[in-house]
Design a protein around this motif. Structure first.
Motif, PDB file in Angstrom:
ATOM      1  N   TYR A   8       0.838  -1.193   0.000  1.00 57.82           N
ATOM      2  CA  TYR A   8       0.000   0.000   0.000  1.00 57.82           C
ATOM      3  C   TYR A   8       0.874   1.243   0.000  1.00 57.82           C
ATOM      4  CZ  TYR A   8      -3.683  -3.225   1.430  1.00 57.82           C
ATOM      5  OH  TYR A   8      -4.576  -4.257   1.475  1.00 57.82           O
ATOM      6  N   SER A   9       0.559   2.179  -0.884  1.00 54.86           N
ATOM      7  CA  SER A   9       1.202   3.484  -0.890  1.00 54.86           C
ATOM      8  C   SER A   9       0.166   4.472  -0.374  1.00 54.86           C
ATOM      9  CB  SER A   9       1.635   3.854  -2.312  1.00 54.86           C
ATOM     10  OG  SER A   9       2.089   5.184  -2.348  1.00 54.86           O
ATOM     11  N   MET A  10       0.403   5.057   0.797  1.00 58.85           N
ATOM     12  CA  MET A  10      -0.569   5.936   1.444  1.00 58.85           C
ATOM     13  C   MET A  10      -0.029   7.355   1.526  1.00 58.85           C
ATOM     14  SD  MET A  10      -2.937   3.736   2.410  1.00 58.85           S
ATOM     15  CE  MET A  10      -3.713   3.555   3.972  1.00 58.85           C
ATOM     16  N   ARG A  11      -0.878   8.320   1.166  1.00 56.47           N
ATOM     17  CA  ARG A  11      -0.529   9.728   1.311  1.00 56.47           C
ATOM     18  C   ARG A  11      -1.567  10.379   2.220  1.00 56.47           C
ATOM     19  NH1 ARG A  11      -0.443  12.885  -3.927  1.00 56.47           N
ATOM     20  NH2 ARG A  11      -2.683  12.901  -3.568  1.00 56.47           N
ATOM     21  N   LEU A  12      -1.105  10.889   3.359  1.00 52.06           N
ATOM     22  CA  LEU A  12      -1.968  11.585   4.308  1.00 52.06           C
ATOM     23  C   LEU A  12      -1.736  13.082   4.157  1.00 52.06           C
ATOM     24  CD1 LEU A  12      -1.252   8.663   5.542  1.00 52.06           C
ATOM     25  CD2 LEU A  12      -2.199   9.617   7.608  1.00 52.06           C
ATOM     26  N   THR A  13      -2.809  13.822   3.912  1.00 49.08           N
ATOM     27  CA  THR A  13      -2.716  15.258   3.663  1.00 49.08           C
ATOM     28  C   THR A  13      -3.581  16.011   4.663  1.00 49.08           C
ATOM     29  OG1 THR A  13      -2.470  14.778   1.312  1.00 49.08           O
ATOM     30  CG2 THR A  13      -2.972  17.047   1.904  1.00 49.08           C
ATOM     31  N   ASP A  14      -2.998  17.029   5.303  1.00 47.44           N
ATOM     32  CA  ASP A  14      -3.749  17.897   6.221  1.00 47.44           C
ATOM     33  C   ASP A  14      -3.205  19.318   6.097  1.00 47.44           C
ATOM     34  OD1 ASP A  14      -1.366  17.873   7.705  1.00 47.44           O
ATOM     35  OD2 ASP A  14      -2.092  16.270   9.007  1.00 47.44           O
ATOM     36  N   ASN A  15      -3.584  20.203   7.031  1.00 48.63           N
ATOM     37  CA  ASN A  15      -3.152  21.608   6.973  1.00 48.63           C
ATOM     38  C   ASN A  15      -1.646  21.779   7.084  1.00 48.63           C
ATOM     39  OD1 ASN A  15      -5.806  22.317   6.767  1.00 48.63           O
ATOM     40  ND2 ASN A  15      -6.034  22.867   8.925  1.00 48.63           N
ATOM     41  N   SER A  16      -0.972  20.855   7.736  1.00 49.66           N
ATOM     42  CA  SER A  16       0.465  20.986   7.939  1.00 49.66           C
ATOM     43  C   SER A  16       1.288  20.398   6.794  1.00 49.66           C
ATOM     44  CB  SER A  16       0.876  20.337   9.267  1.00 49.66           C
ATOM     45  OG  SER A  16       0.547  18.969   9.259  1.00 49.66           O
ATOM     46  N   GLY A  17       0.657  19.782   5.819  1.00 53.83           N
ATOM     47  CA  GLY A  17       1.404  19.238   4.685  1.00 53.83           C
ATOM     48  C   GLY A  17       0.945  17.844   4.306  1.00 53.83           C
ATOM     49  N   SER A  18       1.840  17.156   3.617  1.00 59.75           N
ATOM     50  CA  SER A  18       1.530  15.818   3.100  1.00 59.75           C
ATOM     51  C   SER A  18       2.612  14.838   3.530  1.00 59.75           C
ATOM     52  CB  SER A  18       1.449  15.885   1.570  1.00 59.75           C
ATOM     53  OG  SER A  18       1.110  14.650   1.042  1.00 59.75           O
ATOM     54  N   ASN A  19       2.213  13.622   3.843  1.00 63.52           N
ATOM     55  CA  ASN A  19       3.142  12.590   4.292  1.00 63.52           C
ATOM     56  C   ASN A  19       2.898  11.328   3.469  1.00 63.52           C
ATOM     57  OD1 ASN A  19       4.891  10.976   5.742  1.00 63.52           O
ATOM     58  ND2 ASN A  19       3.467  10.679   7.449  1.00 63.52           N
ATOM     59  N   GLN A  20       3.930  10.852   2.761  1.00 62.03           N
ATOM     60  CA  GLN A  20       3.833   9.657   1.924  1.00 62.03           C
ATOM     61  C   GLN A  20       4.476   8.485   2.653  1.00 62.03           C
ATOM     62  OE1 GLN A  20       2.573   9.566  -1.322  1.00 62.03           O
ATOM     63  NE2 GLN A  20       2.928   7.387  -1.481  1.00 62.03           N
ATOM     64  N   SER A  21       3.825   7.324   2.649  1.00 59.34           N
ATOM     65  CA  SER A  21       4.411   6.133   3.270  1.00 59.34           C
ATOM     66  C   SER A  21       4.056   4.889   2.458  1.00 59.34           C
ATOM     67  CB  SER A  21       3.911   5.978   4.712  1.00 59.34           C
ATOM     68  OG  SER A  21       2.531   5.722   4.734  1.00 59.34           O
ATOM     69  N   TYR A  22       4.905   3.880   2.573  1.00 61.15           N
ATOM     70  CA  TYR A  22       4.670   2.578   1.943  1.00 61.15           C
ATOM     71  C   TYR A  22       4.459   1.568   3.048  1.00 61.15           C
ATOM     72  CZ  TYR A  22       6.321   4.931  -2.193  1.00 61.15           C
ATOM     73  OH  TYR A  22       6.460   5.824  -3.219  1.00 61.15           O
ATOM     74  N   GLU A  23       3.412   0.796   2.939  1.00 60.69           N
ATOM     75  CA  GLU A  23       3.025  -0.111   4.013  1.00 60.69           C
ATOM     76  C   GLU A  23       2.718  -1.491   3.472  1.00 60.69           C
ATOM     77  OE1 GLU A  23      -0.351   1.840   5.691  1.00 60.69           O
ATOM     78  OE2 GLU A  23       0.732   3.719   5.948  1.00 60.69           O
ATOM     79  N   LEU A  24       2.954  -2.480   4.318  1.00 61.04           N
ATOM     80  CA  LEU A  24       2.534  -3.846   4.020  1.00 61.04           C
ATOM     81  C   LEU A  24       1.159  -4.059   4.625  1.00 61.04           C
ATOM     82  CD1 LEU A  24       5.841  -5.762   4.771  1.00 61.04           C
ATOM     83  CD2 LEU A  24       4.909  -5.136   2.543  1.00 61.04           C
ATOM     84  N   GLY A  25       0.434  -4.990   4.072  1.00 61.53           N
ATOM     85  CA  GLY A  25      -0.889  -5.239   4.619  1.00 61.53           C
ATOM     86  C   GLY A  25      -1.412  -6.612   4.259  1.00 61.53           C
ATOM     87  N   ALA A  26      -2.470  -6.962   4.920  1.00 56.18           N
ATOM     88  CA  ALA A  26      -3.202  -8.202   4.642  1.00 56.18           C
ATOM     89  C   ALA A  26      -4.647  -7.805   4.357  1.00 56.18           C
ATOM     90  CB  ALA A  26      -3.130  -9.148   5.830  1.00 56.18           C
ATOM     91  N   ASN A  27      -5.343  -8.641   3.613  1.00 50.32           N
ATOM     92  CA  ASN A  27      -6.732  -8.343   3.285  1.00 50.32           C
ATOM     93  C   ASN A  27      -7.533  -9.625   3.170  1.00 50.32           C
ATOM     94  OD1 ASN A  27      -6.989  -9.190   0.290  1.00 50.32           O
ATOM     95  ND2 ASN A  27      -5.084  -8.029   0.364  1.00 50.32           N
ATOM     96  N   TRP A  28      -8.815  -9.480   3.345  1.00 48.75           N
ATOM     97  CA  TRP A  28      -9.740 -10.582   3.105  1.00 48.75           C
ATOM     98  C   TRP A  28     -11.071  -9.983   2.661  1.00 48.75           C
ATOM     99  CZ3 TRP A  28     -14.395 -11.478   5.611  1.00 48.75           C
ATOM    100  CH2 TRP A  28     -14.630 -10.703   6.753  1.00 48.75           C
ATOM    101  N   GLY A  29     -11.868 -10.794   2.032  1.00 47.40           N
ATOM    102  CA  GLY A  29     -13.145 -10.292   1.560  1.00 47.40           C
ATOM    103  C   GLY A  29     -14.036 -11.407   1.045  1.00 47.40           C
TER     104      GLY A  29
END
Length: 185
Positions: free
Chosen positions: A123-144
């Motif tokens: 997962y490539s996640m970008r969190l954006t708020d008033n103070s700026g933007s933060n990009q991170s790469y994360e591992l994950g598991a999923n089911w459905g």
């Protein structure tokens, strides 16, 4: 009279052969490939800081046997900030790109194909708020779980609910509910 009694068994022969053989129009046979495109909603299921937003995904499936297959998918989801995370940061939005590898288990029915899927992803996640933007790469598991309803030989209507658990800042699970089309080759 003798001629008609001889023709009757010949007339019934195609129907008898059709009962014993598998359906010609059935999809999800071993060796089939399919392409699924979906759109829908995403939400952080257990976090009130985020509002429901949108998701889009594309998946390629390979049906290994009558009951199991492999899926590689990519997608994009967004989560819109609802409540402020902090006074200085304000509301926080999340944009996520995911690449998944899944195992898909499905019973073999004629036109309705329920399934359960589970796997791992990047997962490539970008969190954006008033103070700026933060990009991170994360591992994950999923089911459905979901359902494919075959409309014609090479097309099915697809619906699915997925739960994504990641190693990052966004609370788990991130839920996606999608509908779309599945094209079988």
């Amino acid at each position: 009279m003798k001629a008609s009694s001889c023709i009757a068994p010949l007339f019934l022969l195609p129907f008898i052969g059709g009962v014993a053989s598998p359906p010609i129009l059935a999809a999800n046979q071993p060796g089939d490939f399919s392409l699924t495109t979906s759109v829908g909603y995403s939400s952080a299921r257990s976090d009130s800081h985020y509002d429901t937003d949108q998701t889009i995904s594309l998946a390629v499936d390979y049906q290994k046997s009558r009951f199991a297959g492999y899926r590689a998918s990519v997608g994009f989801f967004t989560l819109q900030g609802r409540n402020p995370v902090s006074a200085s940061a304000g509301k926080q939005d999340v944009d996520g790109l995911f690449m998944l590898g899944n195992l898909v288990l499905t019973p073999s029915f004629a036109t309705v194909h329920p399934f359960v899927t589970f796997g791992v992803g990047l997962y490539s996640m970008r969190l954006t708020d008033n103070s700026g933007s933060n990009q991170s790469y994360e591992l994950g598991a999923n089911w459905g779980f979901g359902l494919d309803v075959q409309v014609v030989r090479h097309f099915s209507v697809h619906g699915e609910a997925m739960f994504h658990y990641t190693t990052g800042e966004v609370s788990n699970p991130i839920q996606t509910l999608v509908v779309g089309g599945r094209f079988d080759f």
